[in-house]
Design a protein around this motif. Structure first.
Motif, PDB file in Angstrom:
ATOM      1  N   LYS A 167       0.840  -1.193   0.000  1.00  0.00           N
ATOM      2  CA  LYS A 167       0.000   0.000   0.000  1.00  0.00           C
ATOM      3  C   LYS A 167       0.876   1.244   0.000  1.00  0.00           C
ATOM      4  O   LYS A 167       1.782   1.372   0.821  1.00  0.00           O
ATOM      5  CB  LYS A 167      -0.910  -0.020   1.234  1.00  0.00           C
ATOM      6  N   ARG A 168       0.587   2.140  -0.905  1.00  0.00           N
ATOM      7  CA  ARG A 168       1.315   3.412  -1.029  1.00  0.00           C
ATOM      8  C   ARG A 168       0.393   4.541  -0.568  1.00  0.00           C
ATOM      9  O   ARG A 168      -0.610   4.859  -1.204  1.00  0.00           O
ATOM     10  CB  ARG A 168       1.728   3.651  -2.472  1.00  0.00           C
ATOM     11  N   VAL A 169       0.734   5.165   0.544  1.00  0.00           N
ATOM     12  CA  VAL A 169      -0.055   6.258   1.104  1.00  0.00           C
ATOM     13  C   VAL A 169       0.765   7.543   0.998  1.00  0.00           C
ATOM     14  O   VAL A 169       1.974   7.548   1.263  1.00  0.00           O
ATOM     15  CB  VAL A 169      -0.427   5.984   2.579  1.00  0.00           C
ATOM     16  N   ALA A 170       0.111   8.619   0.614  1.00  0.00           N
ATOM     17  CA  ALA A 170       0.815   9.889   0.460  1.00  0.00           C
ATOM     18  C   ALA A 170      -0.139  11.048   0.720  1.00  0.00           C
ATOM     19  O   ALA A 170      -1.365  10.896   0.665  1.00  0.00           O
ATOM     20  CB  ALA A 170       1.417  10.007  -0.941  1.00  0.00           C
ATOM     21  N   ALA A 171       0.442  12.200   1.003  1.00  0.00           N
ATOM     22  CA  ALA A 171      -0.291  13.464   1.004  1.00  0.00           C
ATOM     23  C   ALA A 171       0.189  14.256  -0.198  1.00  0.00           C
ATOM     24  O   ALA A 171       1.327  14.092  -0.656  1.00  0.00           O
ATOM     25  CB  ALA A 171      -0.031  14.241   2.290  1.00  0.00           C
ATOM     26  N   PHE A 172      -0.674  15.101  -0.714  1.00  0.00           N
ATOM     27  CA  PHE A 172      -0.278  15.885  -1.886  1.00  0.00           C
ATOM     28  C   PHE A 172      -1.023  17.213  -1.882  1.00  0.00           C
ATOM     29  O   PHE A 172      -2.116  17.337  -1.328  1.00  0.00           O
ATOM     30  CB  PHE A 172      -0.537  15.117  -3.182  1.00  0.00           C
ATOM     31  N   THR A 173      -0.385  18.196  -2.510  1.00  0.00           N
ATOM     32  CA  THR A 173      -1.003  19.516  -2.589  1.00  0.00           C
ATOM     33  C   THR A 173      -0.355  20.301  -3.710  1.00  0.00           C
ATOM     34  O   THR A 173       0.543  19.820  -4.409  1.00  0.00           O
ATOM     35  CB  THR A 173      -0.890  20.267  -1.250  1.00  0.00           C
ATOM     36  N   TRP A 174      -0.834  21.526  -3.882  1.00  0.00           N
ATOM     37  CA  TRP A 174      -0.288  22.449  -4.878  1.00  0.00           C
ATOM     38  C   TRP A 174      -0.091  23.805  -4.237  1.00  0.00           C
ATOM     39  O   TRP A 174      -0.773  24.155  -3.268  1.00  0.00           O
ATOM     40  CB  TRP A 174      -1.251  22.616  -6.064  1.00  0.00           C
ATOM     41  N   LEU A 175       0.814  24.571  -4.816  1.00  0.00           N
ATOM     42  CA  LEU A 175       0.983  25.939  -4.354  1.00  0.00           C
ATOM     43  C   LEU A 175       1.013  26.888  -5.536  1.00  0.00           C
ATOM     44  O   LEU A 175       1.436  26.531  -6.638  1.00  0.00           O
ATOM     45  CB  LEU A 175       2.237  26.097  -3.484  1.00  0.00           C
ATOM     46  N   GLN A 176       0.530  28.084  -5.289  1.00  0.00           N
ATOM     47  CA  GLN A 176       0.703  29.186  -6.229  1.00  0.00           C
ATOM     48  C   GLN A 176       1.921  29.953  -5.787  1.00  0.00           C
ATOM     49  O   GLN A 176       2.025  30.376  -4.635  1.00  0.00           O
ATOM     50  CB  GLN A 176      -0.517  30.101  -6.250  1.00  0.00           C
ATOM     51  N   SER A 177       2.863  30.115  -6.695  1.00  0.00           N
ATOM     52  CA  SER A 177       4.121  30.767  -6.364  1.00  0.00           C
ATOM     53  C   SER A 177       4.043  32.272  -6.608  1.00  0.00           C
ATOM     54  O   SER A 177       3.279  32.745  -7.450  1.00  0.00           O
ATOM     55  CB  SER A 177       5.252  30.167  -7.205  1.00  0.00           C
ATOM     56  N   MET A 178       4.849  33.007  -5.872  1.00  0.00           N
ATOM     57  CA  MET A 178       5.010  34.430  -6.153  1.00  0.00           C
ATOM     58  C   MET A 178       5.687  34.655  -7.505  1.00  0.00           C
ATOM     59  O   MET A 178       5.571  35.728  -8.094  1.00  0.00           O
ATOM     60  CB  MET A 178       5.834  35.099  -5.046  1.00  0.00           C
ATOM     61  N   VAL A 179       6.393  33.610  -7.992  1.00  0.00           N
ATOM     62  CA  VAL A 179       7.063  33.676  -9.291  1.00  0.00           C
ATOM     63  C   VAL A 179       6.468  32.575 -10.164  1.00  0.00           C
ATOM     64  O   VAL A 179       6.701  31.386  -9.928  1.00  0.00           O
ATOM     65  CB  VAL A 179       8.590  33.505  -9.151  1.00  0.00           C
ATOM     66  N   LYS A 180       5.715  32.967 -11.162  1.00  0.00           N
ATOM     67  CA  LYS A 180       4.966  32.014 -11.982  1.00  0.00           C
ATOM     68  C   LYS A 180       5.864  31.111 -12.819  1.00  0.00           C
ATOM     69  O   LYS A 180       5.587  29.923 -12.988  1.00  0.00           O
ATOM     70  CB  LYS A 180       4.009  32.798 -12.888  1.00  0.00           C
ATOM     71  N   ASP A 181       6.941  31.662 -13.335  1.00  0.00           N
ATOM     72  CA  ASP A 181       7.791  30.949 -14.289  1.00  0.00           C
ATOM     73  C   ASP A 181       8.739  29.979 -13.583  1.00  0.00           C
ATOM     74  O   ASP A 181       9.467  30.368 -12.665  1.00  0.00           O
ATOM     75  CB  ASP A 181       8.591  31.961 -15.107  1.00  0.00           C
ATOM     76  N   ASP A 182       8.751  28.732 -14.027  1.00  0.00           N
ATOM     77  CA  ASP A 182       9.584  27.713 -13.372  1.00  0.00           C
ATOM     78  C   ASP A 182      11.068  28.010 -13.534  1.00  0.00           C
ATOM     79  O   ASP A 182      11.851  27.809 -12.596  1.00  0.00           O
ATOM     80  CB  ASP A 182       9.257  26.329 -13.948  1.00  0.00           C
ATOM     81  N   TRP A 183      11.477  28.479 -14.700  1.00  0.00           N
ATOM     82  CA  TRP A 183      12.897  28.793 -14.919  1.00  0.00           C
ATOM     83  C   TRP A 183      13.342  29.900 -13.982  1.00  0.00           C
ATOM     84  O   TRP A 183      14.431  29.825 -13.392  1.00  0.00           O
ATOM     85  CB  TRP A 183      13.125  29.203 -16.374  1.00  0.00           C
ATOM     86  N   GLN A 184      12.528  30.938 -13.822  1.00  0.00           N
ATOM     87  CA  GLN A 184      12.875  32.027 -12.921  1.00  0.00           C
ATOM     88  C   GLN A 184      12.936  31.546 -11.480  1.00  0.00           C
ATOM     89  O   GLN A 184      13.844  31.930 -10.724  1.00  0.00           O
ATOM     90  CB  GLN A 184      11.864  33.168 -13.071  1.00  0.00           C
TER      91      GLN A 184
END
Length: 227
Positions: free
Chosen positions: A169-186
């Motif tokens: 059994k694989r149990v996990a928690a997960f979520t998302w965040l909105q960053s102050m900096v939208k661009d992943d490269w930045q």
């Protein structure tokens, strides 16, 4: 940017969470929270967000994520959604997909842009077979299977999947965040600069050069940030 974040939770914290999750009757089919397309490829269980156990445990995970220094530096969070819990077993899997661009806060109903995904593992790797989180990017496929209490942070724009759990059994928690900096490269550039400044400060202290680098970091954040 993908980043392994160790020990978001201690082993004792994981044990206490698992004791409650493993005996809970609040698990429901994960398709309840999936869109039309995802319902065809999502085979797992999730804790009902209306349950007492969810309302008890989710804030604890959120607090641990909010306090983690690497999450702060790499994600530059503006908003973090209340974490959810999932379970994969009996060949459960989640096929290739990209997370929805917008999620809504269960507390306020506020729309949150999902810039960064976070999965916090609550099962040790030897507790199950299969179940790797596979994230696709420009450099290929990356399989992730971490120790309980560790998290992986990665761009929510990534195509990803969870391989079938063939035993255990694989149990996990997960979520998302909105960053102050939208661009992943930045965000990646700012994270690398922040880590470099901290390492140099440990070696040479607050020299004039370190102060200049720190100024560049904050001015870049002002330039790129969406506050």
């Amino acid at each position: 940017m993908m980043l392994h974040i160790p020990e978001v939770l201690t082993k004792q914290q994981v044990t206490e969470l698992r004791q409650q999750l493993d005996t809970s009757q609040a698990w429901i089919h994960g398709q309840h929270s999936a869109g039309i397309q995802a319902q065809k490829i999502k085979q797992n269980l999730q804790i009902d967000v209306n349950s007492i156990i969810y309302q008890s445990l989710s804030p604890k995970i959120l607090h641990a994520i909010q306090q983690n220094s690497l999450v702060k530096s790499a994600g530059l969070p503006k908003h973090i959604l209340a974490p959810l819990f999932n379970c994969y077993q009996h060949d459960g899997s989640y096929g290739n997909h990209v997370d929805s661009a917008v999620q809504y806060s269960t507390a306020t109903g506020q729309p949150i842009r999902t810039d960064v995904s976070i999965t916090l593992f609550l099962s040790e790797p030897d507790e199950y077979e299969g179940g790797e989180l596979v994230v696709e990017d420009h450099y290929g496929s990356h399989e992730v299977k971490l120790d309980a209490g560790d998290a992986i942070l990665y761009p929510a724009t990534s195509l990803h999947r969870v391989e079938a759990v063939t035993a255990g059994k694989r149990v996990a928690a997960f979520t998302w965040l909105q960053s102050m900096v939208k661009d992943d490269w930045q965000r990646s550039m700012l994270f690398d600069l922040d880590m470099t400044i901290m390492k140099l400060r440990q070696q040479v202290g607050d020299s004039e050069e370190i102060i200049h680098l720190t100024s560049h970091y904050h001015n870049l954040l002002r330039q790129w940030g969406d506050l």
